[in-house]
Design an enzyme around this catalytic site. Structure first.
Site, PDB file in Angstrom:
ATOM      1  N   ASP A 193      -5.022  -4.021  -2.862  1.00 30.88           N
ATOM      2  CA  ASP A 193      -4.024  -3.596  -1.819  1.00 30.88           C
ATOM      3  C   ASP A 193      -3.308  -4.822  -1.328  1.00 30.88           C
ATOM      4  OD1 ASP A 193      -2.941  -2.431   0.331  1.00 30.88           O
ATOM      5  OD2 ASP A 193      -4.527  -1.062   1.030  1.00 30.88           O
ATOM      6  N   SER A 209       1.032  -1.176   0.069  1.00 34.77           N
ATOM      7  CA  SER A 209      -0.109  -0.082   0.035  1.00 34.77           C
ATOM      8  C   SER A 209       0.824   1.327  -0.028  1.00 34.77           C
ATOM      9  CB  SER A 209      -0.762  -0.041   1.301  1.00 34.77           C
ATOM     10  OG  SER A 209      -1.995   0.858   0.970  1.00 34.77           O
TER      11      SER A 209
END
Length: 412
Positions: free
Chosen positions: A167, A48
């Protein structure tokens, strides 16, 4: 400290933190001063926003640019009447454009075998860490995928090498070395002052459950004002300094001077002389908060200048009007028109990718329907099998009623 001396003998991971990635910026700025702590690692891993910080180290981006890019998004959210729920909030498009503008042309060469990006394959949820990149676009696509949080950033995941990824923090928030997962606490993280702390292991990392950490989790997705977010960057600097002083990697005990105390004299056999992973740890180093540092500029002039510059508002008359009461009222009145405009704009931008996305959605729905049909069929077959088995079993004779049986001669 011997394990930090040998170059290429260790790696450094960065976990995902969304808008609190500013915390990482403060950390890496402090770790750059003992240069071996950022030159020595053989590889930087990230998921991320942690992957965005890792690529900034590999590409050599300045702290000023990192602060300006993140705080520019924070100020953009602040200007929108509905915040992150406004149709003009497009984090993935903003991140993609920032990467296109800031990354060097040879980033794929710099990042190959030095950068590890954690990705989550959709919809299986399996983790994948990519460490080699053929082109500059591959680096950008991998970073966009690992920054894509489902439904927060959109409804259709981006692609990397023809596959859909989301993610990386959702499957492995703290990627490390070549292992598929890593469990344990991190060396540098915000400290919690709560008396009751519960730990939860998820996404290959440990999380401390407290009221303050829950607030930090909300701030990751719904940022506060730029000034409040800038404090997270300063706190990252202080926590990195504490990490260095605990391991004896600094020349002077700066944190002791900030709390106006004298460092205790070292004594053998005390907990302060404990050893962890070959490092001599000084547990007595105080935990200093931003509020304890009235003049942060003396501690880090470069970082403080970058934060102040990035937090500056637009001084124009139109910007002042937009922040006034009538300006906010006008913004809410124009909200239906803004909604139509930005939704139409997104639709036009989606047109080139529409065939591939619709084909992927069709395949996903088909596989989901087949899975549901297969499970339903198995359940029905199991139920029919149970019914047939029960019908074929011989019926047992009912128990005799002893009261109706004739008595024998000797009982009469």
């Amino acid at each position: 400290t011997s394990c930090f001396e040998k170059e290429g003998s260790w790696s450094r991971p960065f976990g995902g933190a969304a808008f609190l990635g500013l915390y990482h910026v403060g950390v890496i700025h402090r770790l750059r001063q003992p240069a071996r702590l950022l030159r020595g690692p053989s590889r930087f891993y990230g998921s991320s926003s942690g992957a965005l910080i890792a690529v900034s180290i590999v590409s050599g981006l300045s702290v000023d640019l990192c602060c300006s890019l993140i705080l520019a998004m924070v100020k953009r959210v602040e200007q929108l009447s509905l915040g992150i729920f406004h149709p003009a909030f497009m984090p993935i498009e903003t991140i993609r454009q920032d990467l296109q503008d800031s990354l060097p042309t040879d980033i794929h060469i710099l990042a190959s075998q030095r950068l590890g990006i954690s990705l989550t394959h959709w919809p299986e949820g399996k983790n994948f860490i990519v460490t080699d990149f053929a082109t500059r676009d591959e680096v950008i696509e991998a970073l966009v995928c690992t920054a894509y949080f489902p439904f927060y950033c959109g409804t259709i995941p981006p692609t990397f090498r023809g596959k859909r990824y989301i993610d990386g923090a959702l499957s492995n928030n703290m990627p490390f070395a070549d292992s598929p997962s890593t469990n344990g606490t991190v060396d540098i993280c915000p400290q919690s002052s709560s008396a009751s702390i519960h730990e939860m292991n998820a996404f290959s990392a440990n999380f401390q459950i407290s009221t303050k950490n829950l607030f930090r989790g909300i701030t990751c997705l719904i940022p506060s004002s730029p000034e409040v977010m800038a404090d997270s960057c300063r706190q990252g600097y202080l926590d990195a300094l504490r990490f260095l002083e605990r391991r004896g990697l600094t020349k002077e005990p700066v944190l002791w001077s900030l709390v106006s105390k004298e460092p205790p004299a070292p004594a053998d056999g005390t907990p302060d002389a404990a050893h962890d992973r070959g490092l001599s740890l000084n547990w007595a180093v105080p935990n200093v908060l931003v509020k304890d540092v009235p003049d942060f500029e003396q501690l880090s002039p470069e970082l403080e200048a970058a934060l102040k510059k990035a937090c500056m508002r637009d001084p124009s008359a139109w910007a002042s009007f937009c922040h006034s009461g009538p300006g906010w009222a006008l913004t809410y009145l124009l909200l239906p028109f803004e909604y139509v405009y930005f939704r139409s704009r997104r639709l036009v931008e989606w047109l080139p990718d529409m065939p591939a996305d619709l084909w992927w959605m069709q395949g996903l729905l088909r596989s989901l329907a087949l899975e549901v049909c297969s499970r339903t069929k198995d359940q029905l077959l199991r139920l029919v099998g149970l019914l047939v088995t029960s019908s074929l079993q011989p019926k047992t004779a009912p128990p005799k009623d002893l009261a109706k049986e004739p008595r024998s001669a000797h009982q009469a």
